[in-house]
Design a protein around this motif. Structure first.
Motif, PDB file in Angstrom:
ATOM      1  N   LEU A  91       0.194   5.396 -16.143  1.00 48.19           N
ATOM      2  CA  LEU A  91      -1.085   5.542 -15.448  1.00 48.19           C
ATOM      3  C   LEU A  91      -1.793   4.198 -15.316  1.00 48.19           C
ATOM      4  N   ILE A  92      -1.862   3.442 -16.406  1.00 53.05           N
ATOM      5  CA  ILE A  92      -2.520   2.131 -16.373  1.00 53.05           C
ATOM      6  C   ILE A  92      -1.783   1.199 -15.407  1.00 53.05           C
ATOM      7  N   THR A  93      -0.451   1.226 -15.462  1.00 52.97           N
ATOM      8  CA  THR A  93       0.341   0.374 -14.567  1.00 52.97           C
ATOM      9  C   THR A  93       0.107   0.759 -13.115  1.00 52.97           C
ATOM     10  N   PHE A  94       0.037   2.057 -12.837  1.00 56.33           N
ATOM     11  CA  PHE A  94      -0.199   2.522 -11.466  1.00 56.33           C
ATOM     12  C   PHE A  94      -1.577   2.071 -10.982  1.00 56.33           C
ATOM     13  N   ILE A  95      -2.587   2.196 -11.837  1.00 58.68           N
ATOM     14  CA  ILE A  95      -3.950   1.792 -11.459  1.00 58.68           C
ATOM     15  C   ILE A  95      -3.987   0.300 -11.122  1.00 58.68           C
ATOM     16  N   HIS A  96      -3.282  -0.500 -11.929  1.00 57.55           N
ATOM     17  CA  HIS A  96      -3.302  -1.948 -11.721  1.00 57.55           C
ATOM     18  C   HIS A  96      -2.498  -2.382 -10.504  1.00 57.55           C
ATOM     19  N   THR A  97      -1.504  -1.578 -10.095  1.00 56.90           N
ATOM     20  CA  THR A  97      -0.602  -2.020  -9.026  1.00 56.90           C
ATOM     21  C   THR A  97      -0.814  -1.315  -7.693  1.00 56.90           C
ATOM     22  N   ASN A  98      -1.494  -0.181  -7.691  1.00 55.08           N
ATOM     23  CA  ASN A  98      -1.544   0.643  -6.486  1.00 55.08           C
ATOM     24  C   ASN A  98      -2.248  -0.038  -5.322  1.00 55.08           C
ATOM     25  N   SER A  99      -3.220  -0.895  -5.599  1.00 59.56           N
ATOM     26  CA  SER A  99      -3.967  -1.539  -4.514  1.00 59.56           C
ATOM     27  C   SER A  99      -3.370  -2.886  -4.106  1.00 59.56           C
ATOM     28  N   ASN A 100      -2.264  -3.275  -4.728  1.00 60.67           N
ATOM     29  CA  ASN A 100      -1.648  -4.563  -4.416  1.00 60.67           C
ATOM     30  C   ASN A 100      -0.530  -4.397  -3.389  1.00 60.67           C
ATOM     31  N   ILE A 101      -0.655  -5.077  -2.264  1.00 62.23           N
ATOM     32  CA  ILE A 101       0.366  -5.054  -1.216  1.00 62.23           C
ATOM     33  C   ILE A 101       1.169  -6.344  -1.305  1.00 62.23           C
ATOM     34  N   VAL A 102       2.490  -6.199  -1.415  1.00 69.06           N
ATOM     35  CA  VAL A 102       3.383  -7.337  -1.626  1.00 69.06           C
ATOM     36  C   VAL A 102       4.180  -7.610  -0.355  1.00 69.06           C
ATOM     37  N   ALA A 103       4.273  -8.880   0.027  1.00 68.87           N
ATOM     38  CA  ALA A 103       5.136  -9.282   1.145  1.00 68.87           C
ATOM     39  C   ALA A 103       6.517  -9.613   0.581  1.00 68.87           C
ATOM     40  N   VAL A 104       7.552  -8.998   1.119  1.00 64.96           N
ATOM     41  CA  VAL A 104       8.917  -9.199   0.633  1.00 64.96           C
ATOM     42  C   VAL A 104       9.760  -9.792   1.758  1.00 64.96           C
ATOM     43  N   LEU A 105      10.244 -11.008   1.549  1.00 70.89           N
ATOM     44  CA  LEU A 105      11.098 -11.673   2.527  1.00 70.89           C
ATOM     45  C   LEU A 105      12.535 -11.652   2.016  1.00 70.89           C
ATOM     46  N   PHE A 214       2.050 -12.225  13.763  1.00 76.39           N
ATOM     47  CA  PHE A 214       3.330 -12.790  13.330  1.00 76.39           C
ATOM     48  C   PHE A 214       4.419 -12.223  14.226  1.00 76.39           C
ATOM     49  N   ASN A 215       5.262 -13.070  14.824  1.00 72.30           N
ATOM     50  CA  ASN A 215       6.240 -12.577  15.801  1.00 72.30           C
ATOM     51  C   ASN A 215       7.594 -13.259  15.643  1.00 72.30           C
ATOM     52  N   ALA A 216       8.183 -13.128  14.461  1.00 72.70           N
ATOM     53  CA  ALA A 216       9.502 -13.710  14.203  1.00 72.70           C
ATOM     54  C   ALA A 216      10.570 -13.012  15.030  1.00 72.70           C
ATOM     55  N   GLU A 217      11.700 -13.695  15.212  1.00 69.84           N
ATOM     56  CA  GLU A 217      12.809 -13.128  15.982  1.00 69.84           C
ATOM     57  C   GLU A 217      13.435 -11.947  15.249  1.00 69.84           C
ATOM     58  N   MET A 218      13.444 -12.019  13.893  1.00 67.72           N
ATOM     59  CA  MET A 218      13.966 -10.914  13.092  1.00 67.72           C
ATOM     60  C   MET A 218      12.882 -10.450  12.116  1.00 67.72           C
ATOM     61  N   PRO A 219      11.820  -9.827  12.639  1.00 64.64           N
ATOM     62  CA  PRO A 219      10.684  -9.457  11.783  1.00 64.64           C
ATOM     63  C   PRO A 219      11.040  -8.467  10.689  1.00 64.64           C
ATOM     64  N   GLU A 220      12.168  -7.740  10.859  1.00 69.57           N
ATOM     65  CA  GLU A 220      12.535  -6.735   9.857  1.00 69.57           C
ATOM     66  C   GLU A 220      12.868  -7.360   8.506  1.00 69.57           C
ATOM     67  N   LEU A 221      13.127  -8.682   8.469  1.00 67.96           N
ATOM     68  CA  LEU A 221      13.434  -9.346   7.194  1.00 67.96           C
ATOM     69  C   LEU A 221      12.188  -9.519   6.327  1.00 67.96           C
ATOM     70  N   LEU A 222      11.015  -9.466   6.955  1.00 63.41           N
ATOM     71  CA  LEU A 222       9.759  -9.558   6.195  1.00 63.41           C
ATOM     72  C   LEU A 222       9.098  -8.183   6.211  1.00 63.41           C
ATOM     73  N   SER A 223       9.015  -7.572   5.044  1.00 59.95           N
ATOM     74  CA  SER A 223       8.419  -6.245   4.954  1.00 59.95           C
ATOM     75  C   SER A 223       7.265  -6.273   3.962  1.00 59.95           C
ATOM     76  N   TYR A 224       6.487  -5.218   3.975  1.00 57.85           N
ATOM     77  CA  TYR A 224       5.301  -5.150   3.120  1.00 57.85           C
ATOM     78  C   TYR A 224       5.386  -3.882   2.274  1.00 57.85           C
ATOM     79  N   ARG A 225       5.202  -4.041   0.984  1.00 58.50           N
ATOM     80  CA  ARG A 225       5.325  -2.925   0.052  1.00 58.50           C
ATOM     81  C   ARG A 225       4.059  -2.820  -0.810  1.00 58.50           C
ATOM     82  N   ARG A 226       3.727  -1.587  -1.118  1.00 55.64           N
ATOM     83  CA  ARG A 226       2.725  -1.377  -2.154  1.00 55.64           C
ATOM     84  C   ARG A 226       3.427  -1.609  -3.488  1.00 55.64           C
ATOM     85  N   LEU A 227       2.845  -2.439  -4.354  1.00 51.55           N
ATOM     86  CA  LEU A 227       3.501  -2.804  -5.601  1.00 51.55           C
ATOM     87  C   LEU A 227       3.854  -1.576  -6.423  1.00 51.55           C
TER      88      LEU A 227
END
Length: 614
Positions: A91-105, A214-227
């Motif tokens: 629960l504590i981990t979820f509270i601390h991470t739920n609002s964080n959006i991570v960029a994953v390349l 942002f308009n990369a040629e292969m944008p699918e390589l950069l995704s965004y995740r909720r931590l």
């Protein structure tokens, strides 16, 4: 659980079953045993602990039903305490991470269709590593001549210095050394994400300065995740490991009991087979792709086996084999009876996206048997399973028939195109070419629409409402505008299958519209050739093959005007072109109608499951 009482509903939940399996009791301390003894019916007041009577009574107590009951209660208390500690941590981990959006390349995969993808990875990174003696080390991919790179005269390490200086001209989609605001580079996408979502960091940029998309040629390589989606909260062992892929929760709404796939099916990993072990035969070897990889002379699985690809781009792909196979880079799923086997296959196929979500690993995705065993599946009665299987089979037979008819129609189109006779022309004699427009989203100037490679897909013409709006430097020149009857072809792209694909501009654009630098515009001489007729000619299998391979038979990664200009086509007179075009469009209309049915088949199956299971 709040009062250390575990209700029946929670106790029967899958996660608590896992907690029970993983929980290990701690031994009861001597001190606690003595405290229980003092409260028991065997204890006598003023009994001295070192006396023989105390020891005898204490031994009797430890063997009594009263002690066994107290011991069980203590183990249950330990269990609940352990569960509450883990759940609190979650629960504590979820509270601390739920609002964080991570960029994953992520870099391109190591392999594509079983073949090395090293070349694309090197282009992505912008460098390669040389092991050649005397020339070891990093070699940057640059778009400048070596002699243009600054060297230090007289320095014995001039070559080393030149190599280091070459990073200024590195060619990579990761970043642009000359323009930090190049919106086609991943560095811009990451910086934009951090600037907009992370208040503590700005890189010296204001949000208003980074409005461009942002308009990369292969944008699918950069995704965004909720931590919180990158941490697995589902299991009894909670290690807070961050996985690149999201751990999506599978929510199943059904009126039937839900079990784990591993409870009703035998799930095994395939057996590795090397090329040296393969012997000529007719047995299909199923590996990590959508179809079988090659043939062998023996099987290791009987017919009616479900396979789930284990690794690679299609890790998690569900397939069904009526005949015996050799299972290699895949997991096999087998139930005890054929009805359940077919029901499980159709259900897993219906949940294909959720199974893809089981992929783990960065460069090389994997789907493991252990995760498949945990996959939830509702089990209705035999009559309902039989009804679902029967309805899905009817749809499959109609799809199979439609695909066969589409293949025949496409063959008819190709036969017509291949048998067109007329005056021979090189494309360069009947059309003009123009490479597309290069632009930056940081530019200040005129706003226009632009057709990108992403707009091609399988479209004959652009889907006009989806065409992107961009801002360019200055004003658009007339030579870069698209007009009705123009053709576009993909010049270069990360996906080689798109290179050489054509699109027909079927109407005059309502707004000023151009085309990206990764494409080439073909403007036919409409007095000699009908543009739509030419589209069919250039989209034929023969021309596609000609554009996809060079004179040495090697695959071509990019087109140029010279290659396009050399393509030879047969052009009849205009009246004959119009007559042929009518026939081709009639075939196309039939193909589109059947393709719509095929594309809608999975939706029809989903509707069957929704009706029968919910």
């Amino acid at each position: 659980m709040q009062d250390n009482v575990l209700g029946e509903k929670l106790s029967n939940h899958e996660i608590f079953k896992d907690y029970r399996d993983k929980f290990r009791t701690s031994s009861i301390s001597k001190q606690l045993q003595k405290e229980w003894f003092k409260k028991s019916g065997l204890y006598k007041t003023d009994l001295k602990e070192k006396s023989e009577e105390y020891k005898n009574l204490f031994t009797i107590f430890l063997d009594s039903d009263e002690y066994a009951e107290l011991e069980q209660e203590e183990y249950e208390r330990q269990f609940l305490s352990n569960v509450k500690e883990i759940e609190y941590d979650k629960l504590i981990t979820f509270i601390h991470t739920n609002s964080n959006i991570v960029a994953v390349l992520q870099s391109p995969p190591d392999k594509v269709n079983g073949k090395s993808n090293k070349k694309n990875i090197i282009e992505f990174l912008g460098y390669d590593w040389s092991n050649r003696k005397g020339d070891e080390g990093i070699k940057y991919i640059i778009d400048h001549k070596t002699e243009d790179i600054e060297e230090i005269d007289g320095d014995k390490d001039a070559e080393v210095v030149a190599a280091i200086n070459s990073i200024k001209y590195i060619k990579t989609p990761l970043y642009n050394p000359e323009d930090p605001n190049d919106t086609s580079r991943f560095s811009y996408g990451i910086r934009k994400h951090v600037t907009e979502n992370c208040n503590k960091f700005s890189f010296g940029s204001k949000v208003n300065d980074m409005k461009a998309d942002f308009n990369a040629e292969m944008p699918e390589l950069l995704s965004y995740r909720r931590l919180s989606d990158m941490i697995d909260f589902r299991h009894a062992v909670f290690n807070k490991k961050i996985d690149i892929r999201e751990n999506k929760t599978i929510n199943i709404v059904t009126k039937w009991p839900i079990v784990k796939l591993g409870e009703i099916a035998d799930i095994k990993k395939g057996k590795t087979i090397t090329s040296s072990e393969v012997k000529p035969g007719k047995i299909k070897v199923v590996a990590g792709g959508k179809d079988y990889a090659f043939l062998h002379n023996e099987s290791n699985c009987s017919g009616n086996t479900i396979t789930i690809s284990a690794s690679g781009a299609y890790a998690g792909y569900v397939n069904y084999w009526k005949e015996p196979i050799f299972a290699s880079d895949c997991s096999t799923v087998n139930c005890s009876d054929l009805l359940t086997q077919k029901y499980v296959y159709y259900y897993l196929k219906n949940m294909q996206d959720s199974i893809y979500d089981l992929q783990k690993g960065q460069a090389q995705p994997h789907v493991y048997p252990a995760d498949l065993k945990e996959f939830p599946i509702p089990i209705p009665t035999g009559d309902v399973q039989r009804r679902i299987v029967k309805k899905c089979l009817v749809i499959e037979k109609r799809v199979e028939k439609s695909l066969h008819e589409i293949e025949e129609l496409n063959n008819n189109v190709n036969d017509i195109v291949n048998n067109i006779s007329g005056e021979k022309y090189r494309l360069g004699k009947i059309a003009q070419f123009r490479n597309g427009l290069n632009y930056k989203n940081t530019s200040i100037g005129e706003t226009i629409r632009i057709v990108n490679v992403a707009d091609f897909k399988d479209n004959k013409s652009p889907v006009w409402k989806e065409i992107q709006q961009v801002t360019i430097d200055g004003k658009i020149k007339e030579e870069y505008l698209l007009h009705k009857n123009d053709l576009l072809t993909v010049r270069s792209n990360g996906s080689q299958e798109l290179v050489g694909r054509f699109m027909y501009i079927d109407q005059e654009p309502q707004e000023k519209t151009s085309f990206s630098g990764f494409s080439i515009r073909v403007r036919p001489d409409c007095e000699k050739v009908n543009s739509e007729f030419l589209y069919y000619l250039l989209s034929s299998q023969a021309i596609r093959k000609q554009l996809a391979t060079g004179s040495n038979g090697a695959n071509i990664k990019s087109l140029n005007q010279e290659l396009l200009s050399s393509v030879e086509v047969s052009i009849p007179n205009i009246d004959n072109q119009i007559d042929i075009l009518k026939i081709l469009k009639a075939f196309e209309k039939r193909i589109v109608k059947k393709r719509i049915f095929v594309d809608a088949s999975e939706k029809r199956k989903r509707e069957i499951f929704e009706k029968e299971l919910i």
